[in-house]
Design a protein around this motif. Structure first.
Motif, PDB file in Angstrom:
ATOM      1  N   THR A  92       1.913   3.128  -2.224  1.00 53.24           N
ATOM      2  CA  THR A  92       1.543   4.205  -3.157  1.00 53.24           C
ATOM      3  C   THR A  92       0.307   4.962  -2.681  1.00 53.24           C
ATOM      4  O   THR A  92      -0.130   5.910  -3.336  1.00 53.24           O
TER       5      THR A  92
ATOM      6  N   ARG B 297      -4.868  13.811  -1.420  1.00 54.28           N
ATOM      7  CA  ARG B 297      -5.022  12.684  -2.340  1.00 54.28           C
ATOM      8  C   ARG B 297      -4.840  13.153  -3.763  1.00 54.28           C
ATOM      9  O   ARG B 297      -5.273  14.244  -4.113  1.00 54.28           O
TER      10      ARG B 297
ATOM     11  N   TYR C 234      -6.074  -9.773  -0.486  1.00 56.62           N
ATOM     12  CA  TYR C 234      -4.673  -9.374  -0.638  1.00 56.62           C
ATOM     13  C   TYR C 234      -4.017  -9.135   0.727  1.00 56.62           C
ATOM     14  O   TYR C 234      -2.855  -9.482   0.954  1.00 56.62           O
TER      15      TYR C 234
ATOM     16  N   CYS D 124      -1.255  -1.287   4.372  1.00 59.57           N
ATOM     17  CA  CYS D 124      -2.094  -0.087   4.170  1.00 59.57           C
ATOM     18  C   CYS D 124      -2.872  -0.206   2.870  1.00 59.57           C
ATOM     19  O   CYS D 124      -3.215   0.789   2.245  1.00 59.57           O
ATOM     20  N   LEU D 125      -3.116  -1.438   2.444  1.00 59.09           N
ATOM     21  CA  LEU D 125      -3.856  -1.669   1.203  1.00 59.09           C
ATOM     22  C   LEU D 125      -5.321  -1.304   1.375  1.00 59.09           C
ATOM     23  O   LEU D 125      -5.854  -1.419   2.477  1.00 59.09           O
TER      24      LEU D 125
ATOM     25  N   VAL E 237      -3.904  -1.504   8.746  1.00 62.54           N
ATOM     26  CA  VAL E 237      -4.958  -0.486   8.808  1.00 62.54           C
ATOM     27  C   VAL E 237      -6.276  -1.136   8.410  1.00 62.54           C
ATOM     28  O   VAL E 237      -6.387  -1.714   7.321  1.00 62.54           O
TER      29      VAL E 237
ATOM     30  N   VAL F 106      -9.309  -6.912  -2.631  1.00 59.06           N
ATOM     31  CA  VAL F 106      -8.183  -6.062  -2.217  1.00 59.06           C
ATOM     32  C   VAL F 106      -8.108  -5.983  -0.690  1.00 59.06           C
ATOM     33  O   VAL F 106      -7.082  -6.295  -0.079  1.00 59.06           O
TER      34      VAL F 106
ATOM     35  N   ARG G  43       1.885  -2.459  -7.337  1.00 52.90           N
ATOM     36  CA  ARG G  43       1.462  -2.914  -8.672  1.00 52.90           C
ATOM     37  C   ARG G  43       1.945  -1.953  -9.747  1.00 52.90           C
ATOM     38  O   ARG G  43       1.829  -2.223 -10.928  1.00 52.90           O
ATOM     39  N   ARG G  44       2.413  -0.786  -9.316  1.00 57.73           N
ATOM     40  CA  ARG G  44       3.019   0.164 -10.265  1.00 57.73           C
ATOM     41  C   ARG G  44       4.234   0.775  -9.560  1.00 57.73           C
ATOM     42  O   ARG G  44       4.185   1.017  -8.347  1.00 57.73           O
TER      43      ARG G  44
ATOM     44  N   TYR H 220     -18.820  -2.563   4.181  1.00 61.12           N
ATOM     45  CA  TYR H 220     -17.431  -2.112   4.376  1.00 61.12           C
ATOM     46  C   TYR H 220     -16.902  -2.534   5.758  1.00 61.12           C
ATOM     47  O   TYR H 220     -15.816  -3.106   5.883  1.00 61.12           O
TER      48      TYR H 220
ATOM     49  N   LEU I 248     -10.031   9.652   7.078  1.00 59.88           N
ATOM     50  CA  LEU I 248      -8.628  10.059   6.908  1.00 59.88           C
ATOM     51  C   LEU I 248      -8.522  11.422   6.233  1.00 59.88           C
ATOM     52  O   LEU I 248      -9.215  11.679   5.235  1.00 59.88           O
TER      53      LEU I 248
ATOM     54  N   GLY J  16       0.819  -1.216   0.000  1.00 54.89           N
ATOM     55  CA  GLY J  16       0.000   0.000   0.000  1.00 54.89           C
ATOM     56  C   GLY J  16       0.847   1.258   0.000  1.00 54.89           C
ATOM     57  O   GLY J  16       0.348   2.357   0.271  1.00 54.89           O
TER      58      GLY J  16
ATOM     59  N   THR K 171      -9.177  -0.240  -1.114  1.00 52.47           N
ATOM     60  CA  THR K 171      -9.781   0.409  -2.276  1.00 52.47           C
ATOM     61  C   THR K 171     -11.175   0.898  -1.876  1.00 52.47           C
ATOM     62  O   THR K 171     -11.531   0.867  -0.691  1.00 52.47           O
TER      63      THR K 171
ATOM     64  N   GLU L 275     -16.288  11.487  -0.145  1.00 49.24           N
ATOM     65  CA  GLU L 275     -15.434  11.542   1.036  1.00 49.24           C
ATOM     66  C   GLU L 275     -15.155  13.004   1.428  1.00 49.24           C
ATOM     67  O   GLU L 275     -15.172  13.354   2.598  1.00 49.24           O
TER      68      GLU L 275
HETATM   69  N1  LIG Z   1     -10.286   6.953   3.396  1.00 51.23           N
HETATM   70  C1  LIG Z   1     -10.686   6.940   4.636  1.00 51.23           C
HETATM   71  O1  LIG Z   1     -11.229   7.932   5.168  1.00 51.23           O
HETATM   72  C2  LIG Z   1     -10.493   5.697   5.471  1.00 51.23           C
HETATM   73  C3  LIG Z   1     -11.057   5.634   6.749  1.00 51.23           C
HETATM   74  C4  LIG Z   1     -10.836   4.502   7.543  1.00 51.23           C
HETATM   75  C5  LIG Z   1     -10.061   3.457   7.053  1.00 51.23           C
HETATM   76  N2  LIG Z   1      -9.525   3.529   5.793  1.00 51.23           N
HETATM   77  C6  LIG Z   1      -8.682   2.402   5.349  1.00 51.23           C
HETATM   78  O2  LIG Z   1      -7.332   2.805   5.505  1.00 51.23           O
HETATM   79  C7  LIG Z   1      -6.512   2.079   4.571  1.00 51.23           C
HETATM   80  C8  LIG Z   1      -5.595   3.059   3.871  1.00 51.23           C
HETATM   81  O3  LIG Z   1      -6.406   4.018   3.214  1.00 51.23           O
HETATM   82  P1  LIG Z   1      -5.790   5.064   2.189  1.00 51.23           P
HETATM   83  O4  LIG Z   1      -6.791   6.144   2.056  1.00 51.23           O
HETATM   84  O5  LIG Z   1      -4.376   5.368   2.583  1.00 51.23           O
HETATM   85  O6  LIG Z   1      -5.796   4.187   0.854  1.00 51.23           O
HETATM   86  P2  LIG Z   1      -5.384   4.678  -0.617  1.00 51.23           P
HETATM   87  O7  LIG Z   1      -4.751   6.016  -0.580  1.00 51.23           O
HETATM   88  O8  LIG Z   1      -6.576   4.486  -1.476  1.00 51.23           O
HETATM   89  O9  LIG Z   1      -4.257   3.610  -0.993  1.00 51.23           O
HETATM   90  C9  LIG Z   1      -4.590   2.272  -1.162  1.00 51.23           C
HETATM   91  C10 LIG Z   1      -3.396   1.440  -1.503  1.00 51.23           C
HETATM   92  O10 LIG Z   1      -3.885   0.135  -1.902  1.00 51.23           O
HETATM   93  C11 LIG Z   1      -3.408  -0.153  -3.215  1.00 51.23           C
HETATM   94  N3  LIG Z   1      -4.396  -0.876  -4.013  1.00 51.23           N
HETATM   95  C12 LIG Z   1      -5.672  -0.525  -4.251  1.00 51.23           C
HETATM   96  N4  LIG Z   1      -6.234  -1.398  -5.109  1.00 51.23           N
HETATM   97  C13 LIG Z   1      -5.282  -2.305  -5.406  1.00 51.23           C
HETATM   98  C14 LIG Z   1      -5.246  -3.459  -6.241  1.00 51.23           C
HETATM   99  N5  LIG Z   1      -6.318  -3.866  -6.939  1.00 51.23           N
HETATM  100  N6  LIG Z   1      -4.115  -4.172  -6.315  1.00 51.23           N
HETATM  101  C15 LIG Z   1      -3.026  -3.788  -5.607  1.00 51.23           C
HETATM  102  N7  LIG Z   1      -2.969  -2.699  -4.804  1.00 51.23           N
HETATM  103  C16 LIG Z   1      -4.099  -1.977  -4.707  1.00 51.23           C
HETATM  104  C17 LIG Z   1      -3.152   1.186  -3.861  1.00 51.23           C
HETATM  105  O11 LIG Z   1      -2.263   0.998  -4.941  1.00 51.23           O
HETATM  106  P3  LIG Z   1      -2.358   1.930  -6.265  1.00 51.23           P
HETATM  107  O12 LIG Z   1      -1.719   3.228  -5.858  1.00 51.23           O
HETATM  108  O13 LIG Z   1      -1.585   1.156  -7.271  1.00 51.23           O
HETATM  109  O14 LIG Z   1      -3.823   2.086  -6.582  1.00 51.23           O
HETATM  110  C18 LIG Z   1      -2.577   1.984  -2.694  1.00 51.23           C
HETATM  111  O15 LIG Z   1      -1.217   1.677  -2.507  1.00 51.23           O
HETATM  112  C19 LIG Z   1      -7.462   1.340   3.646  1.00 51.23           C
HETATM  113  O16 LIG Z   1      -7.555   0.006   4.055  1.00 51.23           O
HETATM  114  C20 LIG Z   1      -8.801   2.044   3.883  1.00 51.23           C
HETATM  115  O17 LIG Z   1      -9.895   1.183   3.658  1.00 51.23           O
HETATM  116  C21 LIG Z   1      -9.715   4.628   5.003  1.00 51.23           C
END
Ligand SMILES: NC(=O)c1ccc[n+]([C@@H]2O[C@H](COP(=O)([O-])OP(=O)(O)OC[C@H]3O[C@@H](n4cnc5c(N)ncnc54)[C@H](OP(=O)(O)O)[C@@H]3O)[C@@H](O)[C@H]2O)c1
Length: 223
Positions: free
Chosen positions: A12, A156, A93, A72-73, A112, A89, A37-38, A125, A152, A10, A75, A163
């Motif tokens: 990226t 971004r 994963y 920290c994966l 996370v 994911v 993945r990239r 979710y 969070l 995670g 989607t 969000e």
């Molecule tokens: N957003 C919120 O407010 C919030 C709140 C509570 C909990 N969370 C959780 O906190 C964690 C981190 O969140 P974040 O906002 O930092 O996430 P994010 O910025 O969306 O980053 C997600 C990571 O997962 C990777 N990923 C997504 N789809 C993938 C796939 N199909 N194959 C391989 N890698 C994949 C992404 O890679 P790429 O860059 O290649 O896409 C990226 O590295 C997540 O589990 C999320 O559910 C988020």
């Protein structure tokens, strides 16, 4: 504690990107392995980057050797396209990465999930996040740490209008979130990442859960 190796998935992402920076700066780690993945196109003497196919994680088992695993994966259903792809994911994963690393000798998992994670939740979710915690808790690992952030905050690259609307609404209410409501306050992604790296140095065993109020307190204690 002697110098350790970290495995991060995670990197990226928002939390993962901060986590990577903290790990590279931490003198406790001599090597930071990331599976992406990239490519990140980052150069650092401690960094070992592997571009992988997450559907075939077993094929990369030999490189997934680390003391501490940071996960920290994640989607969104919108980005993934369906609930099934989202689950792949956030659950598959994540669990596969940790299971392989534990089989290889990892002794700490730092993952996370989310506020509200509960395998019996009626909310999809939260249920997937809870099922992920449940599956990971069964792994034979010295210490497992679940970080359950609220909304969070951070910069971004992609826009998430729903969000963002939630952030604006909840930010307005943040001042009212005291006492037991503190865990609902939005939290900076870099605070979550920092706390993950701090907790990894504590050598606490068993399964531990950190919600936003505790995550913030860990960060504030050393900030
Ligand atoms: N957003 C919120 O407010 C919030 C709140 C509570 C909990 N969370 C959780 O906190 C964690 C981190 O969140 P974040 O906002 O930092 O996430 P994010 O910025 O969306 O980053 C997600 C990571 O997962 C990777 N990923 C997504 N789809 C993938 C796939 N199909 N194959 C391989 N890698 C994949 C992404 O890679 P790429 O860059 O290649 O896409 C990226 O590295 C997540 O589990 C999320 O559910 C988020």
């Amino acid at each position: 504690m002697s110098q350790r190796t970290a495995l991060l998935v995670g990197a990226t992402g928002l939390v993962g990107g901060h986590c990577l920076q903290f790990l590279l700066q931490a003198e406790e780690y001599e090597k930071v392995i990331i599976l992406v993945r990239r490519p990140l196109l980052m150069d650092h003497q401690k960094l070992e980057e592997h571009v992988v196919n997450f559907d075939k994680l077993d094929q990369y088992a030999s490189i997934m050797r680390a003391n501490d695993v940071f996960c920290c994966l994640g989607t969104t259903i919108k980005a993934a396209g369906s609930q099934q792809e989202f689950r792949k994911v956030d659950f598959t994963y994540t669990v596969q990465t940790c299971a392989i690393a534990v089989k290889n000798g990892a002794d700490q998992l730092l993952v996370v999930t989310s506020l509200g994670a509960n395998p019996r939740s009626k909310i999809f979710y939260n249920r997937i996040k809870g099922e992920t915690e449940e599956a990971l808790s069964k792994l034979p690992c010295e210490a497992i740490h679940f970080f359950r952030p609220s909304l969070l905050l951070g910069d971004r690259k992609e826009s998430r209008p729903v969000e963002n609307a939630g952030i604006s609404a909840i930010k307005g209410l943040s001042l009212l979130m005291a006492g037991p409501l503190k865990k609902y306050k939005p939290i900076d992604a870099n605070v979550v990442a920092h706390s993950m790296v701090l907790v990894a140095q504590e050598t606490r065993s068993g399964v531990n859960v950190y919600e936003s109020d505790r995550i913030q307190a860990l960060h504030d204690a050393v900030a």
